[in-house]
Design a protein around this motif. Structure first.
Motif, PDB file in Angstrom:
ATOM      1  N   UNK A  44      33.582 -22.001 -29.934  1.00  0.00           N
ATOM      2  CA  UNK A  44      34.566 -22.872 -29.288  1.00  0.00           C
ATOM      3  C   UNK A  44      33.913 -23.940 -28.421  1.00  0.00           C
ATOM      4  N   UNK A  45      32.930 -23.544 -27.610  1.00  0.00           N
ATOM      5  CA  UNK A  45      32.269 -24.545 -26.750  1.00  0.00           C
ATOM      6  C   UNK A  45      31.388 -25.483 -27.582  1.00  0.00           C
ATOM      7  N   UNK A  46      30.772 -24.943 -28.653  1.00  0.00           N
ATOM      8  CA  UNK A  46      29.973 -25.804 -29.536  1.00  0.00           C
ATOM      9  C   UNK A  46      30.876 -26.880 -30.135  1.00  0.00           C
ATOM     10  N   UNK A  47      32.081 -26.456 -30.551  1.00  0.00           N
ATOM     11  CA  UNK A  47      33.015 -27.413 -31.160  1.00  0.00           C
ATOM     12  C   UNK A  47      33.566 -28.395 -30.153  1.00  0.00           C
ATOM     13  N   UNK A  48      33.935 -27.899 -28.978  1.00  0.00           N
ATOM     14  CA  UNK A  48      34.496 -28.790 -27.959  1.00  0.00           C
ATOM     15  C   UNK A  48      33.503 -29.909 -27.644  1.00  0.00           C
ATOM     16  N   UNK A  49      32.245 -29.518 -27.418  1.00  0.00           N
ATOM     17  CA  UNK A  49      31.227 -30.524 -27.123  1.00  0.00           C
ATOM     18  C   UNK A  49      30.936 -31.364 -28.377  1.00  0.00           C
ATOM     19  N   UNK A  50      30.918 -30.703 -29.534  1.00  0.00           N
ATOM     20  CA  UNK A  50      30.643 -31.392 -30.796  1.00  0.00           C
ATOM     21  C   UNK A  50      31.681 -32.468 -31.095  1.00  0.00           C
ATOM     22  N   UNK A  51      32.951 -32.151 -30.883  1.00  0.00           N
ATOM     23  CA  UNK A  51      34.023 -33.121 -31.150  1.00  0.00           C
ATOM     24  C   UNK A  51      33.862 -34.333 -30.232  1.00  0.00           C
ATOM     25  N   UNK A  52      33.571 -34.071 -28.964  1.00  0.00           N
ATOM     26  CA  UNK A  52      33.383 -35.183 -28.015  1.00  0.00           C
ATOM     27  C   UNK A  52      32.204 -36.066 -28.456  1.00  0.00           C
ATOM     28  N   UNK A  53      31.099 -35.417 -28.828  1.00  0.00           N
ATOM     29  CA  UNK A  53      29.923 -36.176 -29.263  1.00  0.00           C
ATOM     30  C   UNK A  53      30.252 -37.048 -30.478  1.00  0.00           C
ATOM     31  N   UNK A  54      30.894 -36.441 -31.487  1.00  0.00           N
ATOM     32  CA  UNK A  54      31.163 -37.193 -32.718  1.00  0.00           C
ATOM     33  C   UNK A  54      32.156 -38.326 -32.457  1.00  0.00           C
TER      34      UNK A  54
END
Lengths: 137, 185
Positions: A44-54
């Motif tokens: 979940x945290x990988x995705x949350x940060x990943x979505x923001x980055x992308x």
């Protein structure tokens, strides 16, 4: 020089996989039993940060180190290939307790029976290549 | 610096996984570990058996280096960055695992029943590891990616195919743990 960079990125990734316990068969089992937040929190945290980055990359048209625009290729639209392929992958993920990254992390950590899993994964990939034209995509 | 030797909490590790993805994008590459399995097939000569493996594997050398780095990372983390790290599992999980024969639950990083040296001389364990691997390899290529390519990179890019694949990963995992494990353990 570039080769060292790739090796270092992989080393960093391997350390994170080991220290986060994403490379632990037990954690995968616990996740599929819904008995801990650990793996869900990790993804979940990988995705949350990943979505923001992308999103940031896309909106600001961020360029890579060579000055080329960063593009993440869209995947072909389909349901059967992702669903059936995904289910087969999930069956193996839970059984072997390792996905294609952690397999190599475990090799480095000295759990050598994982080499049998890697051999199987190479065979499975080859098998897919042999029969892919007969499968629904 | 003592904290580095402890298990890393998920809220630290999760963002670090996203950071790995970002660094790879920044150097002009993509985060996807299972592609290496296809490259390894080609290097073993699979390109002589079907077109799927006919590609210039040298263009994938960077990813093989990332993969080799992961091996080094596993070695470094387990030998130099850990005090005998053991996942702090839910006591219910440990109890349940002991009931089905995993005595090492709560005492080891991975089950010694599957990943101890004895595994090499136990046909049942070898079969479990081999079949698990085959499913992972076949499924990842069929789905066009694994946990790194779909669940992390793909969903970060809000791609529907990656969401479908990830739902598939979970359906498969749940079937294995809840329906098939009772038959094999």
């Amino acid at each position: 020089m570039k080769n060292i960079v790739y090796l270092l990125i992989g080393t960093f990734f391997g350390i994170v996989m080991y220290k986060s316990e994403a490379a632990s068969w037990f954690r995968i089992y616990e996740m599929f039993q819904f008995q801990s937040i650990h793996m869900y929190g990790l993804m979940g945290t990988a995705l949350a940060v990943g979505i923001i980055i992308v999103q940031y990359i896309k909106r600001n048209k961020v360029k890579d180190v060579n000055g080329n625009p960063i593009v993440i290729a869209d995947k072909d639209k389909s349901i059967p290939r992702y669903l059936i392929g995904g289910i087969l992958f999930g069956l193996g993920w839970a059984l072997a307790g390792a996905c294609p990254g952690p397999m190599f992390v475990m090799t480095g950590a000295g759990y050598f029976p994982i080499l049998v899993v890697i051999l199987g994964a190479i065979l499975g990939t080859w098998l897919y290549g042999l029969i892919k034209d007969k499968l629904p995509h | 610096m003592e904290w580095i030797l402890e298990p890393w909490p998920w809220y630290v590790s999760g963002p670090l996984i996203a950071l790995t993805m970002f660094i790879l994008l920044y150097v002009g590459k993509n985060f996807g570990m299972s592609s290496n399995l296809r490259t390894l097939c080609t290097m073993c000569g699979a390109d002589k058996t079907c077109d799927f493996f006919c590609f210039d594997w040298k263009a994938q050398r960077w990813n093989l280096l990332v993969m080799s780095g992961a091996i080094i990372g596993g070695f470094v983390a387990s030998n130099y960055l850990s005090n005998n790290q053991t996942p702090d599992l839910n006591p219910k999980t440990i109890e349940h695992l002991k009931e089905i024969g995993f005595e090492s639950a709560g005492k080891a990083y991975v089950p010694t029943e599957l990943f101890g040296q004895e595994a090499f001389s136990d046909p049942k364990t070898l079969a479990i590891l081999l079949i698990g691997g085959i499913l992972v390899g076949f499924g990842a290529r069929y789905a066009g990616g694994c946990t790194s390519g779909h669940a992390i990179s793909g969903i970060s890019n809000l791609q529907l195919p990656s969401l479908i694949a990830t739902i598939g990963f979970f359906i498969g995992g749940l079937i294995m743990v809840h329906l098939i494990f009772p038959l094999i353990f």
